[in-house]
Design a protein around this motif. Structure first.
Motif, PDB file in Angstrom:
ATOM      1  N   ARG A   1       0.885  -1.171   0.000  1.00  0.00           N
ATOM      2  CA  ARG A   1       0.000   0.000   0.000  1.00  0.00           C
ATOM      3  C   ARG A   1       0.913   1.208   0.000  1.00  0.00           C
ATOM      4  NH1 ARG A   1      -3.002   1.419   5.112  1.00  0.00           N
ATOM      5  NH2 ARG A   1      -1.322   2.923   5.307  1.00  0.00           N
ATOM      6  N   TYR A   2       0.867   1.951  -1.095  1.00  0.00           N
ATOM      7  CA  TYR A   2       1.756   3.093  -1.256  1.00  0.00           C
ATOM      8  C   TYR A   2       1.223   4.360  -0.598  1.00  0.00           C
ATOM      9  CZ  TYR A   2       4.412   0.302  -4.564  1.00  0.00           C
ATOM     10  OH  TYR A   2       5.188  -0.672  -5.135  1.00  0.00           O
ATOM     11  N   ARG A   3      -0.081   4.480  -0.548  1.00  0.00           N
ATOM     12  CA  ARG A   3      -0.643   5.756  -0.124  1.00  0.00           C
ATOM     13  C   ARG A   3      -2.092   5.556   0.296  1.00  0.00           C
ATOM     14  NH1 ARG A   3       0.314  11.294  -3.216  1.00  0.00           N
ATOM     15  NH2 ARG A   3      -1.614  12.307  -2.666  1.00  0.00           N
ATOM     16  N   LEU A   4      -2.493   6.299   1.309  1.00  0.00           N
ATOM     17  CA  LEU A   4      -3.885   6.316   1.747  1.00  0.00           C
ATOM     18  C   LEU A   4      -4.290   7.784   1.871  1.00  0.00           C
ATOM     19  CD1 LEU A   4      -6.311   4.587   2.697  1.00  0.00           C
ATOM     20  CD2 LEU A   4      -5.397   4.771   5.024  1.00  0.00           C
TER      21      LEU A   4
ATOM     22  N   VAL B   1      -1.489   9.356   4.147  1.00  0.00           N
ATOM     23  CA  VAL B   1      -0.668   8.448   4.932  1.00  0.00           C
ATOM     24  C   VAL B   1       0.241   7.675   3.975  1.00  0.00           C
ATOM     25  CG1 VAL B   1      -0.647   6.487   6.516  1.00  0.00           C
ATOM     26  CG2 VAL B   1      -2.467   8.211   6.690  1.00  0.00           C
ATOM     27  N   VAL B   2       1.545   7.788   4.214  1.00  0.00           N
ATOM     28  CA  VAL B   2       2.544   6.991   3.505  1.00  0.00           C
ATOM     29  C   VAL B   2       3.381   6.276   4.560  1.00  0.00           C
ATOM     30  CG1 VAL B   2       2.610   8.418   1.412  1.00  0.00           C
ATOM     31  CG2 VAL B   2       4.122   8.968   3.332  1.00  0.00           C
ATOM     32  N   ASN B   3       4.205   5.356   4.128  1.00  0.00           N
ATOM     33  CA  ASN B   3       4.979   4.556   5.070  1.00  0.00           C
ATOM     34  C   ASN B   3       6.417   4.386   4.593  1.00  0.00           C
ATOM     35  OD1 ASN B   3       2.922   3.243   7.116  1.00  0.00           O
ATOM     36  ND2 ASN B   3       1.943   3.282   5.100  1.00  0.00           N
ATOM     37  N   GLN B   4       7.325   4.235   5.546  1.00  0.00           N
ATOM     38  CA  GLN B   4       8.717   3.931   5.217  1.00  0.00           C
ATOM     39  C   GLN B   4       8.782   2.684   4.350  1.00  0.00           C
ATOM     40  OE1 GLN B   4      10.071   3.559   9.360  1.00  0.00           O
ATOM     41  NE2 GLN B   4      11.767   4.839   8.721  1.00  0.00           N
ATOM     42  N   PHE B   5       8.036   1.679   4.742  1.00  0.00           N
ATOM     43  CA  PHE B   5       7.961   0.405   4.038  1.00  0.00           C
ATOM     44  C   PHE B   5       6.511   0.222   3.613  1.00  0.00           C
ATOM     45  CE2 PHE B   5      11.294   0.201   7.195  1.00  0.00           C
ATOM     46  CZ  PHE B   5      12.361  -0.350   6.499  1.00  0.00           C
ATOM     47  N   ALA B   6       6.276  -0.042   2.338  1.00  0.00           N
ATOM     48  CA  ALA B   6       4.906  -0.130   1.818  1.00  0.00           C
ATOM     49  C   ALA B   6       4.302  -1.523   1.948  1.00  0.00           C
ATOM     50  CB  ALA B   6       4.880   0.305   0.351  1.00  0.00           C
ATOM     51  N   PHE B   7       5.086  -2.514   2.347  1.00  0.00           N
ATOM     52  CA  PHE B   7       4.604  -3.888   2.465  1.00  0.00           C
ATOM     53  C   PHE B   7       3.545  -3.989   3.554  1.00  0.00           C
ATOM     54  CE2 PHE B   7       5.061  -8.362   3.931  1.00  0.00           C
ATOM     55  CZ  PHE B   7       4.802  -8.995   2.724  1.00  0.00           C
ATOM     56  N   VAL B   8       2.376  -4.523   3.205  1.00  0.00           N
ATOM     57  CA  VAL B   8       1.270  -4.660   4.150  1.00  0.00           C
ATOM     58  C   VAL B   8       1.544  -5.867   5.044  1.00  0.00           C
ATOM     59  CG1 VAL B   8      -1.207  -5.075   4.390  1.00  0.00           C
ATOM     60  CG2 VAL B   8      -0.366  -3.650   2.510  1.00  0.00           C
ATOM     61  N   GLN B   9       1.700  -5.598   6.335  1.00  0.00           N
ATOM     62  CA  GLN B   9       1.961  -6.671   7.289  1.00  0.00           C
ATOM     63  C   GLN B   9       1.407  -6.277   8.644  1.00  0.00           C
ATOM     64  OE1 GLN B   9       6.035  -7.919   7.447  1.00  0.00           O
ATOM     65  NE2 GLN B   9       5.601  -9.604   8.829  1.00  0.00           N
ATOM     66  N   ILE B  10       0.772  -7.220   9.329  1.00  0.00           N
ATOM     67  CA  ILE B  10       0.128  -6.941  10.605  1.00  0.00           C
ATOM     68  C   ILE B  10       1.060  -7.222  11.779  1.00  0.00           C
ATOM     69  CG2 ILE B  10      -1.791  -7.562  12.117  1.00  0.00           C
ATOM     70  CD1 ILE B  10      -3.363  -8.246   9.580  1.00  0.00           C
ATOM     71  N   ASN B  11       1.660  -8.381  11.811  1.00  0.00           N
ATOM     72  CA  ASN B  11       2.452  -8.805  12.965  1.00  0.00           C
ATOM     73  C   ASN B  11       3.912  -9.028  12.595  1.00  0.00           C
ATOM     74  OD1 ASN B  11       0.233  -8.998  14.780  1.00  0.00           O
ATOM     75  ND2 ASN B  11      -0.347 -10.926  13.816  1.00  0.00           N
TER      76      ASN B  11
END
Length: 189
Positions: free
Chosen positions: A42-45, A102-112
């Motif tokens: 997820r690149y961007r929200l 919302v962006v993230n340092q790492f775009a990989f979707v991971q919960i735990n």
């Protein structure tokens, strides 16, 4: 991201926990998620006010560590916290905000059990982060103080330093528990 993928993420979370929490976006916003074609990143929200006034012109960019399940239909704890912080708390720094990106340092979707491996950055992530930062008036660094990914933080901090005329806020801890400090004034939110 389709509902099947969300179901798999929740199922994976239930393997290690008794409860999987699903959060809704707050009522006054609508969200649009940008994923990779494979839906692993997820690149961007983009989260916008449903009804903005003429005085609602500002855009906030929140840079977090990695995405969880939030998408166009559902939020997660961190995203819902940021929505409330920006759109409902009446904090002076967020007066007149119409959109949260919302962006993230790492775009990989991971919960735990996230581990910040290079392949988790995502092939298009730096492009999306750069665009989100340049579109924004306020930058909220919300990856928390326990984030140990120094090389990645340095890369993003270099992107941030290239910007001028923007307001910068730094999170003290995980976004859902954070207090924020204005870089310039030192004012705590």
């Amino acid at each position: 991201m389709d509902h099947t993928h969300i179901g798999r993420l929740v199922e994976a979370q239930l393997k290690t926990k008794d409860v999987a929490m699903i959060y809704r976006h707050i009522d006054k916003v609508q969200a649009q998620a940008t994923f990779s074609d494979c839906t692993k990143y997820r690149y961007r929200l983009d989260i916008s006010l449903k009804v903005a006034t003429d005085s609602d012109t500002k855009i906030v960019c929140a840079v977090m560590q990695n995405p969880s399940v939030a998408n166009s239909k559902i939020a997660d704890k961190s995203v819902q916290f940021l929505e409330k912080l920006v759109f409902t708390k009446g904090i002076p720094q967020f007066s007149g905000v119409r959109k949260l990106i919302v962006v993230n340092q790492f775009a990989f979707v991971q919960i735990n059990d996230f581990s910040g491996q290079d392949e988790y950055i995502g092939p298009e992530n730096n492009l999306h982060i750069g665009r989100a930062i340049s579109e924004s008036d306020i930058i909220l660094v919300a990856w928390g103080s326990s984030n140990a990914y120094e090389a990645r933080k340095s890369k993003i901090n270099a992107m941030l330093k290239a910007q001028s005329g923007k307001s910068f806020l730094q999170g003290k801890s995980h976004p859902s528990r954070a207090g924020y400090v204005d870089y310039v004034s030192g004012y705590s939110i």
